[in-house]
Design a protein around this motif. Structure first.
Motif, PDB file in Angstrom:
ATOM      1  N   LEU A 268      -1.490  -8.260  -2.613  1.00 32.46           N
ATOM      2  CA  LEU A 268      -0.713  -8.468  -3.834  1.00 32.46           C
ATOM      3  C   LEU A 268      -1.573  -8.311  -5.084  1.00 32.46           C
ATOM      4  CD1 LEU A 268       1.534 -11.487  -2.809  1.00 32.46           C
ATOM      5  CD2 LEU A 268       2.051  -9.055  -2.762  1.00 32.46           C
ATOM      6  N   ALA A 269      -2.896  -8.238  -4.908  1.00 27.58           N
ATOM      7  CA  ALA A 269      -3.751  -7.998  -6.063  1.00 27.58           C
ATOM      8  C   ALA A 269      -3.512  -6.618  -6.668  1.00 27.58           C
ATOM      9  CB  ALA A 269      -5.222  -8.155  -5.666  1.00 27.58           C
ATOM     10  N   ARG A 270      -2.920  -5.691  -5.905  1.00 26.88           N
ATOM     11  CA  ARG A 270      -2.617  -4.349  -6.398  1.00 26.88           C
ATOM     12  C   ARG A 270      -1.297  -4.313  -7.153  1.00 26.88           C
ATOM     13  NH1 ARG A 270      -6.589  -1.792  -7.210  1.00 26.88           N
ATOM     14  NH2 ARG A 270      -5.287   0.094  -7.280  1.00 26.88           N
ATOM     15  N   ARG A 271      -0.655  -5.464  -7.308  1.00 30.58           N
ATOM     16  CA  ARG A 271       0.640  -5.481  -7.982  1.00 30.58           C
ATOM     17  C   ARG A 271       0.519  -5.007  -9.434  1.00 30.58           C
ATOM     18  NH1 ARG A 271       2.843 -11.288  -8.656  1.00 30.58           N
ATOM     19  NH2 ARG A 271       0.768 -11.330  -9.605  1.00 30.58           N
ATOM     20  N   SER A 272      -0.538  -5.426 -10.139  1.00 30.83           N
ATOM     21  CA  SER A 272      -0.707  -5.002 -11.528  1.00 30.83           C
ATOM     22  C   SER A 272      -0.877  -3.491 -11.643  1.00 30.83           C
ATOM     23  CB  SER A 272      -1.916  -5.721 -12.141  1.00 30.83           C
ATOM     24  OG  SER A 272      -3.098  -5.439 -11.396  1.00 30.83           O
ATOM     25  N   ALA A 273      -1.571  -2.894 -10.666  1.00 35.32           N
ATOM     26  CA  ALA A 273      -1.732  -1.437 -10.676  1.00 35.32           C
ATOM     27  C   ALA A 273      -0.386  -0.748 -10.469  1.00 35.32           C
ATOM     28  CB  ALA A 273      -2.731  -1.018  -9.600  1.00 35.32           C
ATOM     29  N   ILE A 274       0.446  -1.316  -9.602  1.00 33.33           N
ATOM     30  CA  ILE A 274       1.764  -0.727  -9.362  1.00 33.33           C
ATOM     31  C   ILE A 274       2.626  -0.815 -10.617  1.00 33.33           C
ATOM     32  CG2 ILE A 274       3.901  -1.011  -8.041  1.00 33.33           C
ATOM     33  CD1 ILE A 274       2.216  -1.883  -5.679  1.00 33.33           C
TER      34      ILE A 274
ATOM     35  N   ALA B 159      10.359  -1.612  -2.515  1.00 32.08           N
ATOM     36  CA  ALA B 159      10.135  -2.821  -3.312  1.00 32.08           C
ATOM     37  C   ALA B 159      11.334  -3.759  -3.227  1.00 32.08           C
ATOM     38  CB  ALA B 159       9.857  -2.433  -4.760  1.00 32.08           C
ATOM     39  N   ARG B 160      12.553  -3.205  -3.270  1.00 24.06           N
ATOM     40  CA  ARG B 160      13.737  -4.046  -3.167  1.00 24.06           C
ATOM     41  C   ARG B 160      13.825  -4.701  -1.781  1.00 24.06           C
ATOM     42  NH1 ARG B 160      18.678  -4.886  -5.426  1.00 24.06           N
ATOM     43  NH2 ARG B 160      17.400  -4.910  -7.308  1.00 24.06           N
TER      44      ARG B 160
ATOM     45  N   GLU C   6      10.474  -5.505 -10.711  1.00 26.04           N
ATOM     46  CA  GLU C   6      10.805  -6.793 -10.109  1.00 26.04           C
ATOM     47  C   GLU C   6       9.689  -7.325  -9.221  1.00 26.04           C
ATOM     48  OE1 GLU C   6      14.434  -6.253  -8.056  1.00 26.04           O
ATOM     49  OE2 GLU C   6      15.700  -6.333  -9.848  1.00 26.04           O
ATOM     50  N   LEU C   7       8.705  -6.490  -8.867  1.00 26.36           N
ATOM     51  CA  LEU C   7       7.560  -6.977  -8.088  1.00 26.36           C
ATOM     52  C   LEU C   7       6.768  -8.023  -8.854  1.00 26.36           C
ATOM     53  CD1 LEU C   7       6.237  -3.676  -6.460  1.00 26.36           C
ATOM     54  CD2 LEU C   7       7.437  -5.545  -5.335  1.00 26.36           C
ATOM     55  N   ASP C   8       6.975  -8.107 -10.172  1.00 29.91           N
ATOM     56  CA  ASP C   8       6.279  -9.126 -10.963  1.00 29.91           C
ATOM     57  C   ASP C   8       6.743 -10.531 -10.587  1.00 29.91           C
ATOM     58  OD1 ASP C   8       4.468  -9.999 -12.824  1.00 29.91           O
ATOM     59  OD2 ASP C   8       5.899  -9.915 -14.479  1.00 29.91           O
ATOM     60  N   ARG C   9       7.913 -10.654  -9.923  1.00 33.24           N
ATOM     61  CA  ARG C   9       8.456 -11.960  -9.537  1.00 33.24           C
ATOM     62  C   ARG C   9       8.047 -12.358  -8.120  1.00 33.24           C
ATOM     63  NH1 ARG C   9      14.557 -11.644  -9.687  1.00 33.24           N
ATOM     64  NH2 ARG C   9      14.272 -13.852  -9.202  1.00 33.24           N
ATOM     65  N   ILE C  10       7.181 -11.588  -7.486  1.00 33.05           N
ATOM     66  CA  ILE C  10       6.885 -11.852  -6.087  1.00 33.05           C
ATOM     67  C   ILE C  10       6.164 -13.187  -5.910  1.00 33.05           C
ATOM     68  CG2 ILE C  10       4.640 -10.699  -5.982  1.00 33.05           C
ATOM     69  CD1 ILE C  10       5.545  -9.487  -3.309  1.00 33.05           C
ATOM     70  N   ASP C  11       5.416 -13.627  -6.955  1.00 36.85           N
ATOM     71  CA  ASP C  11       4.741 -14.925  -6.858  1.00 36.85           C
ATOM     72  C   ASP C  11       5.741 -16.071  -6.747  1.00 36.85           C
ATOM     73  OD1 ASP C  11       2.205 -13.967  -6.829  1.00 36.85           O
ATOM     74  OD2 ASP C  11       1.935 -14.066  -9.002  1.00 36.85           O
TER      75      ASP C  11
ATOM     76  N   ARG D  34       0.831  -1.207   0.000  1.00 36.35           N
ATOM     77  CA  ARG D  34       0.000   0.000   0.000  1.00 36.35           C
ATOM     78  C   ARG D  34       0.865   1.256   0.000  1.00 36.35           C
ATOM     79  NH1 ARG D  34      -3.164  -3.106   3.840  1.00 36.35           N
ATOM     80  NH2 ARG D  34      -5.095  -3.815   2.868  1.00 36.35           N
ATOM     81  N   SER D  35       1.979   1.216   0.738  1.00 35.14           N
ATOM     82  CA  SER D  35       2.880   2.367   0.753  1.00 35.14           C
ATOM     83  C   SER D  35       3.496   2.603  -0.623  1.00 35.14           C
ATOM     84  CB  SER D  35       3.977   2.145   1.797  1.00 35.14           C
ATOM     85  OG  SER D  35       4.901   3.209   1.784  1.00 35.14           O
ATOM     86  N   ILE D  36       3.927   1.524  -1.299  1.00 33.91           N
ATOM     87  CA  ILE D  36       4.500   1.679  -2.638  1.00 33.91           C
ATOM     88  C   ILE D  36       3.452   2.235  -3.602  1.00 33.91           C
ATOM     89  CG2 ILE D  36       5.462   0.405  -4.586  1.00 33.91           C
ATOM     90  CD1 ILE D  36       6.697  -1.533  -2.551  1.00 33.91           C
ATOM     91  N   GLU D  37       2.233   1.723  -3.522  1.00 38.58           N
ATOM     92  CA  GLU D  37       1.171   2.188  -4.432  1.00 38.58           C
ATOM     93  C   GLU D  37       0.841   3.654  -4.180  1.00 38.58           C
ATOM     94  OE1 GLU D  37      -3.432   1.011  -5.676  1.00 38.58           O
ATOM     95  OE2 GLU D  37      -2.484   0.136  -3.898  1.00 38.58           O
ATOM     96  N   HIS D  38       0.779   4.063  -2.909  1.00 39.75           N
ATOM     97  CA  HIS D  38       0.443   5.453  -2.590  1.00 39.75           C
ATOM     98  C   HIS D  38       1.523   6.408  -3.103  1.00 39.75           C
ATOM     99  CE1 HIS D  38      -1.076   8.898  -0.381  1.00 39.75           C
ATOM    100  NE2 HIS D  38       0.117   9.057   0.175  1.00 39.75           N
ATOM    101  N   GLN D  39       2.797   6.050  -2.931  1.00 37.87           N
ATOM    102  CA  GLN D  39       3.859   6.933  -3.396  1.00 37.87           C
ATOM    103  C   GLN D  39       3.876   7.042  -4.916  1.00 37.87           C
ATOM    104  OE1 GLN D  39       7.319   5.257  -1.558  1.00 37.87           O
ATOM    105  NE2 GLN D  39       7.059   6.411   0.330  1.00 37.87           N
ATOM    106  N   LEU D  40       3.627   5.955  -5.611  1.00 39.01           N
ATOM    107  CA  LEU D  40       3.578   6.022  -7.078  1.00 39.01           C
ATOM    108  C   LEU D  40       2.390   6.845  -7.554  1.00 39.01           C
ATOM    109  CD1 LEU D  40       4.623   2.420  -8.196  1.00 39.01           C
ATOM    110  CD2 LEU D  40       5.998   4.495  -8.114  1.00 39.01           C
TER     111      LEU D  40
END
Length: 481
Positions: free
Chosen positions: A222-228, A165-166, A273-278, A139-145
């Protein structure tokens, strides 16, 4: 290939010396206490020139008086006089680079270098690190972006989102190894109850991901990953790209467009790289399932093995009792089973070399008793912030101000606390009030001491002194007759 960041050119060369010695845990405890009292964010604002050396050494001596589990190291034994040991510890910290001493006039002032202060803050934060909450980080990453995409934030928000994210991916990648390392350690438990207790305390209640159960729900974070990832793509190709590149060139690249562009590309790459979180979560799920199976198998073995072992032992004893005499012979070859020729010769211990230096004489029981009595006397006369809180706190629980006549004296500790309050009252009454660098000012936590102008005196049987009042901070001051 990305160049590895340099570490040792930034830190003093001997910084890790105290933390690699036999007393590393005690050195770490002293550093944490100094950081908490003098240099950390919870301490009062330090003077611009630093603290006087005698304040630091007095704090070290106070710590050793309260808790002194020191071990022998480099000839510095626990029987060494306390002032000598305190100076040795201070010189060790100073030589290693944890403390910096400068002479200002006739005074020796002590500070902590900024780089060392930042490094110690990271170590304390790492030691206090708890379970990771993936939901909060996402949520913090999404809010900052969102702020960056809408033009409400500059490149520092993008850089911070990339760093988060790293750190999230690094944390998830190391959790699998931590789960694997946990089982062999828990398997060393001496009893089934101890294993079960450690399993639930360290594996369930103090797990590595605080919201692990929520990651497999339909509305997991993690459903918000695509939005990020979509916002990262929009930032890379949209109209905000030029402004962000200018910010990176000015604040990160030092005016170099090439360095700024590389840092900008690195931030976007870390977000992608968040795309690899799965992958990390899938491997973590496999490790957790394997750990659960091993734990269940271990508990089943520990619960069943004692019963079967008792049955086997009873059967063996019963078989020995009723077996014929010829069948009880040991299944070994003829000849001497144990003989002197088959034994290993004893190891000859070399004779110690006689010492020619002066031998140290151990202290007598009387000297040890006198040393223990001296430490108890010093501790009884020492007044810390905790002692003041225990003495003043009960009086301020129901009222905002307490006069000196209400304080009772039942021990040496109470007398010393009363004397300290009187000293604070007299110093706060002089012109300018209590000075900022006054060491007694650190004892005031949540209250202040004021001298009354009525001209009367209190006589409690031990001291006849001017009257004063202790007020809780935030209570308006008023004259008392």
């Amino acid at each position: 290939m990305t160049q590895a960041p340099a570490l040792f050119p930034l830190l003093p060369s001997g910084l890790f010396g105290p933390l690699a010695s036999p007393n590393r845990e005690h050195y770490w405890l002293l550093l944490c206490r100094l950081f908490d009292e003098f240099f950390g964010p919870d301490a009062p604002v330090p003077p611009s020139m630093g603290f006087q050396r005698r304040e630091i050494t007095a704090a070290l001596e106070r710590y050793l008086l309260a808790d002194d589990p020191w071990e022998d190291e480099d000839g510095d034994t626990p029987d060494t006089p306390l002032p000598v040991r305190v100076n040795n510890i201070y010189d060790r910290f100073r030589g290693a680079g944890w403390l910096r001493q400068e002479r200002v006039g006739a005074r020796e002032m002590v500070t902590m270098p900024p780089v060392v202060h930042q490094f110690l803050s990271l170590l304390v934060e790492f030691a206090e690190h708890g379970p990771t909450f993936v939901s909060a980080k996402m949520r913090s990453i999404e809010h900052q972006l969102q702020q960056v995409a809408e033009g409400k934030a500059a490149g520092d928000a993008l850089d911070e989102a990339a760093d988060q994210a790293r750190r999230l991916l690094v944390s998830l990648s190391s959790m699998s190894l931590q789960v694997r390392d946990l089982m062999p350690e828990l398997s060393k438990a001496e009893s089934t109850a101890q294993f079960a207790r450690q399993w639930f305390e360290r594996y369930v209640s103090e797990f590595f991901i605080g919201d692990y159960a929520e990651l497999h729900k339909g509305d997991h974070p993690l459903a918000r990953r695509s939005a990020i990832l979509s916002m990262a793509q929009q930032i890379e190709t949209g109209e905000r790209r030029t402004a962000l590149l200018a910010w990176y060139r000015e604040h990160v690249g030092g005016g170099d467009a090439g360095r700024g562009g590389q840092r900008f590309a690195r931030s976007l790459r870390r977000l992608r790289e968040l795309d690899r979180i799965d992958e990390y979560l899938g491997r973590l799920d496999d490790d957790i399932r394997q750990a659960n199976r091993r734990a269940l198998a271990f508990l089943d073995y520990r619960l069943r093995a004692p019963d079967k072992l008792d049955i086997l032992l009873r059967r063996a004893c019963r078989g020995v009792q009723y077996a014929p005499e010829g069948e009880l012979r040991l299944p070994v070859a003829p000849g001497a089973l144990m003989d002197a020729s088959r034994l290993r010769p004893p190891r000859q211990k070399p004779q110690p070399i006689p010492r020619s230096a002066n031998a140290t004489q151990p202290p007598t029981p009387e000297q040890l008793a006198r040393l223990s009595l001296l430490r108890r006397m010093k501790r009884a006369r020492l007044v810390t912030a905790e002692d003041m809180a225990r003495y003043v706190g009960p009086h301020l629980e129901t009222t905002d101000a307490v006069e000196s006549g209400a304080f009772s004296i039942a021990s040496i500790e109470d007398l010393r606390a009363y004397q300290t309050l009187l000293t604070l009252a007299l110093r706060s009454h002089r012109a300018g009030g209590l000075r900022r660098e006054d060491p007694l000012g650190r004892l005031l936590r949540g209250y202040r001491v004021e001298l009354l102008d009525a001209g009367g005196h209190d006589d409690n049987g031990y001291l006849r002194a001017p009257r004063f009042v202790v007020r809780r901070i935030g209570t308006p001051s008023r004259k008392t007759a």
